[in-house]
Design an enzyme around this catalytic site. Structure first.
Site, PDB file in Angstrom:
ATOM      1  N   LYS A  94       5.411 -30.619 -38.444  1.00  0.00           N
ATOM      2  CA  LYS A  94       5.990 -29.603 -37.612  1.00  0.00           C
ATOM      3  C   LYS A  94       6.499 -28.584 -37.451  1.00  0.00           C
ATOM      4  O   LYS A  94       7.222 -28.615 -38.711  1.00  0.00           O
ATOM      5  CB  LYS A  94       6.299 -30.420 -36.190  1.00  0.00           C
ATOM      6  CG  LYS A  94       6.486 -29.693 -35.207  1.00  0.00           C
ATOM      7  CD  LYS A  94       5.441 -30.636 -34.391  1.00  0.00           C
ATOM      8  CE  LYS A  94       5.500 -29.136 -33.059  1.00  0.00           C
ATOM      9  NZ  LYS A  94       4.524 -27.502 -33.410  1.00  0.00           N
ATOM     10  N   GLN A 147      12.718 -26.169 -41.890  1.00  0.00           N
ATOM     11  CA  GLN A 147      12.500 -27.220 -40.465  1.00  0.00           C
ATOM     12  C   GLN A 147      12.146 -28.504 -40.366  1.00  0.00           C
ATOM     13  O   GLN A 147      12.465 -29.529 -39.860  1.00  0.00           O
ATOM     14  CB  GLN A 147      11.151 -26.232 -40.072  1.00  0.00           C
ATOM     15  CG  GLN A 147       9.989 -26.858 -39.114  1.00  0.00           C
ATOM     16  CD  GLN A 147      10.376 -26.076 -37.898  1.00  0.00           C
ATOM     17  OE1 GLN A 147      10.242 -24.549 -38.080  1.00  0.00           O
ATOM     18  NE2 GLN A 147      10.450 -26.285 -36.778  1.00  0.00           N
ATOM     19  N   LYS A 154      15.838 -29.450 -39.038  1.00  0.00           N
ATOM     20  CA  LYS A 154      16.048 -28.774 -37.981  1.00  0.00           C
ATOM     21  C   LYS A 154      14.971 -29.800 -36.783  1.00  0.00           C
ATOM     22  O   LYS A 154      15.685 -30.305 -35.725  1.00  0.00           O
ATOM     23  CB  LYS A 154      15.214 -27.257 -37.384  1.00  0.00           C
ATOM     24  CG  LYS A 154      15.312 -26.999 -36.207  1.00  0.00           C
ATOM     25  CD  LYS A 154      14.179 -25.769 -35.684  1.00  0.00           C
ATOM     26  CE  LYS A 154      14.948 -25.187 -37.067  1.00  0.00           C
ATOM     27  NZ  LYS A 154      14.023 -23.719 -36.679  1.00  0.00           N
ATOM     28  N   LYS A 174       5.465 -25.169 -42.293  1.00  0.00           N
ATOM     29  CA  LYS A 174       5.331 -24.506 -41.763  1.00  0.00           C
ATOM     30  C   LYS A 174       4.119 -23.757 -42.760  1.00  0.00           C
ATOM     31  O   LYS A 174       3.947 -24.058 -43.340  1.00  0.00           O
ATOM     32  CB  LYS A 174       6.620 -23.232 -42.203  1.00  0.00           C
ATOM     33  CG  LYS A 174       7.178 -22.135 -41.802  1.00  0.00           C
ATOM     34  CD  LYS A 174       7.739 -22.331 -39.949  1.00  0.00           C
ATOM     35  CE  LYS A 174       7.844 -21.357 -39.546  1.00  0.00           C
ATOM     36  NZ  LYS A 174       8.541 -20.914 -38.770  1.00  0.00           N
ATOM     37  N   GLY A 220       3.615 -21.589 -33.108  1.00  0.00           N
ATOM     38  CA  GLY A 220       3.877 -20.035 -33.321  1.00  0.00           C
ATOM     39  C   GLY A 220       4.862 -20.136 -34.182  1.00  0.00           C
ATOM     40  O   GLY A 220       5.629 -20.702 -34.179  1.00  0.00           O
ATOM     41  N   ASP A 221       4.755 -18.756 -34.696  1.00  0.00           N
ATOM     42  CA  ASP A 221       5.949 -17.548 -34.665  1.00  0.00           C
ATOM     43  C   ASP A 221       5.851 -16.736 -35.101  1.00  0.00           C
ATOM     44  O   ASP A 221       5.628 -16.463 -34.467  1.00  0.00           O
ATOM     45  CB  ASP A 221       6.176 -18.428 -36.289  1.00  0.00           C
ATOM     46  CG  ASP A 221       8.094 -18.256 -37.262  1.00  0.00           C
ATOM     47  OD1 ASP A 221       8.738 -18.253 -36.391  1.00  0.00           O
ATOM     48  OD2 ASP A 221       7.600 -17.493 -38.152  1.00  0.00           O
ATOM     49  N   ASN A 247       9.844 -13.160 -28.722  1.00  0.00           N
ATOM     50  CA  ASN A 247      10.254 -14.318 -27.418  1.00  0.00           C
ATOM     51  C   ASN A 247      11.321 -14.812 -27.712  1.00  0.00           C
ATOM     52  O   ASN A 247      12.283 -14.812 -26.799  1.00  0.00           O
ATOM     53  CB  ASN A 247       8.822 -15.049 -28.118  1.00  0.00           C
ATOM     54  CG  ASN A 247       9.400 -16.638 -27.398  1.00  0.00           C
ATOM     55  OD1 ASN A 247      10.191 -17.617 -28.272  1.00  0.00           O
ATOM     56  ND2 ASN A 247       9.180 -16.786 -26.059  1.00  0.00           N
ATOM     57  N   SER A 278       8.474 -27.725 -27.909  1.00  0.00           N
ATOM     58  CA  SER A 278       7.274 -28.825 -28.642  1.00  0.00           C
ATOM     59  C   SER A 278       6.747 -29.574 -28.858  1.00  0.00           C
ATOM     60  O   SER A 278       5.112 -30.980 -28.586  1.00  0.00           O
ATOM     61  CB  SER A 278       6.988 -27.833 -30.204  1.00  0.00           C
ATOM     62  OG  SER A 278       6.561 -26.357 -29.903  1.00  0.00           O
TER      63      SER A 278
END
Ligand code: NDP
Length: 449
Positions: free
Chosen positions: A93, A114, A117, A129, A168-169, A244, A381
């Site tokens: 993810k 990630q 995280k 990613k 998204g990123d 964002n 998410s």
């Protein structure tokens, strides 16, 4: 030097030798692994199981050609990647980034971060990613659509609700996720809404996902400040970015009674002595897709300055970098400290260079590292995936309450492990250790894979 420091150094040396070009990835791994030495010393099993060697090797990296036609009918070619880093605790993810700077080096460092995280969030999601060197700036909607359709035509083979769930990123917002989902559905002939997150609210998106990273950052930073008896109300806050993360960080900081005086984009920053008027920022960036420079034309108390790094010379109590990686250099960190900054909370991914983080920590600045402080986005998410599986939608308040609880838990666990293994104020070590233990133990339980 201890045996475990030797072990860390030998893994880092091998990593640099095998991937000489990937400097950002090396730096990220080095910073993270050096904080793990006390854990490795107490638990020799991690060395015996070669966990660090396995942690730095992605399970899979996919690289592909993305051909698309521009509005003049001319063929354009970009590169696409997906780094599937670690699936020990759940499907890969992590976001997709569309930006000219995207490379396998950047994506590996982001996927590595990630993994920690996602483990910190307490939810069952692994780390990944992806993205492309495509630049959506200045492209028409139809060009972006054709690019996204081509990108998904290849990516579709590598993702799925139980395999890999992108989001998204930078450069990938609701518009791009919509186009990507449309193409996925068309090829697979299945309404797998849990295959992508950050979707529109009318096709499986979650309320509060848009706000989640910025709000989550403030929930985390407030916990950190509360632990030191420091009230955010009335404090001056400097924010970078106007995308964002920055927008909703500003919104929540203002709700908490702080005065936010800056925001920026990749051209420059605005300094508003009266406090940023968020309605103007949203109108410029979200409605008109314009430049932040226009803010100063619309508000007389604001000044516009060309160049982004100057934002860190504005005097403040709290700094929230929310734009991009590497935006706080050592020099910028020195300016912030000289101006009396008390706390730094990272909204963007790795916005402070390693030397800047060391400088903050040596100078007693309370520092909230990205992998913990900006985990709100990926957490919501994962909540979006849960709602898709249940075929239910939760209210904004329900999602926001769960987000707040998740961020409180991340803070609590990072602070607990910082105290147990390192300096109680070292949330960098605390966050790394918490994420590492969860993933490493799951890897050991699953055998030599
Ligand atoms: P957006 O694309 O919405 O916004 C990015 C902002 O940063 C824009 O204002 C952009 O300006 C600015 N920016 C981009 N590059 C630079 C640069 N080199 N120097 C200064 N400013 C720059 O992205 P997000 O807000 O979603 O993401 C921001 C950061 O937060 C990234 O590091 C991302 O990885 C991270 N993040 C995002 C999450 C999310 O939920 N969105 C979750 C966790 C982390 P311009 O308009 O000129 O491009």
């Amino acid at each position: 030097m201890s045996e475990m420091q030797d072990y860390v150094d030998s893994v880092l040396a091998r990593l640099e030798k095998e991937n000489p070009e990937e400097k950002q990835f090396h730096n990220t791994v080095k910073k993270a692994f050096n904080t793990l030495v006390p854990v490795l010393e107490k638990n020799p099993k991690y060395k015996a199981e070669k966990i660090l060697e396995r942690f730095v090797e992605p399970e899979r990296v996919v690289m592909f050609r993305v051909p698309w036609t521009d509005d003049n009918g001319e063929l354009q070619i970009n590169r696409g990647w997906r780094v599937q880093m670690n699936s020990a605790i759940g499907p890969y993810k992590g976001g997709l980034r569309f930006h000219p700077s995207v490379s396998v080096d950047i994506l590996k460092f982001l996927a590595f971060e990630q993994t920690f995280k996602n483990a910190l969030s307490g939810l069952p999601i692994g780390g990944g990613k992806g993205g492309s060197d495509f630049d959506p700036h200045g492209k028409s909607d139809k060009e972006v659509m054709r690019f996204c359709q081509s990108f998904m035509t290849e990516l579709v083979r590598h993702i799925g609700p139980h395999t890999d769930v992108p989001a998204g990123d930078i450069g990938v917002g609701g518009r791009e996720i919509g186009y990507l989902f449309g193409q996925y559905k068309r090829i697979r002939d299945a309404y797998d809404d849990a295959v992508l997150t950050g979707k529109g609210l009318n096709f499986g998106g979650s309320l509060a996902r848009t706000e989640a990273t910025g709000y989550g950052l403030l929930y985390f930073v407030k916990d950190m400040l509360d632990a030191h008896g420091y009230d955010i109300k009335g404090k001056t806050v400097v924010v970078s970015g106007s995308g964002n993360v920055a927008t909703y960080a500003i919104e929540k900081a203002q709700e908490y009674g702080a005065k936010v005086v800056t925001c920026s984009d990749s051209n420059g920053y605005v300094y508003d002595t009266e406090g940023i008027d968020l309605d103007i920022v949203k109108d410029i960036k979200q409605v008109k897709r314009g430049r932040i420079k226009e803010y100063a034309e619309r508000k007389s108390s604001a000044e516009y300055h060309e160049g982004c790094s100057g934002v860190w010379s504005v005097k403040c109590d709290i700094a929230l970098p929310c734009a991009t990686q590497g935006e706080i250099s050592l020099e910028s960190a020195k300016k912030l400290v000289a101006n009396g900054v008390k706390a730094v909370g990272e909204g963007a991914n790795m916005p402070s260079v390693i030397e800047a983080i060391d400088y903050f920590q040596k100078n007693g600045v309370w520092f909230a590292p990205a992998k913990a402080a900006n985990a709100g986005g990926v957490s919501v998410s994962a909540l979006e995936m849960s709602q898709n599986s249940e075929r239910l939608s939760w209210t904004f308040e329900e999602v926001d309450k769960k987000l707040h609880d998740i961020m409180d838990n991340i803070y609590k666990n990072a602070a607990m492990n910082a105290k147990k293994y390192s300096d109680p104020d070292d949330l960098v070590a605390g966050a790394n250790i918490t994420g590492f233990l969860k993933v490493a133990d799951a890897m050991i339980a699953q055998g030599w894979v």
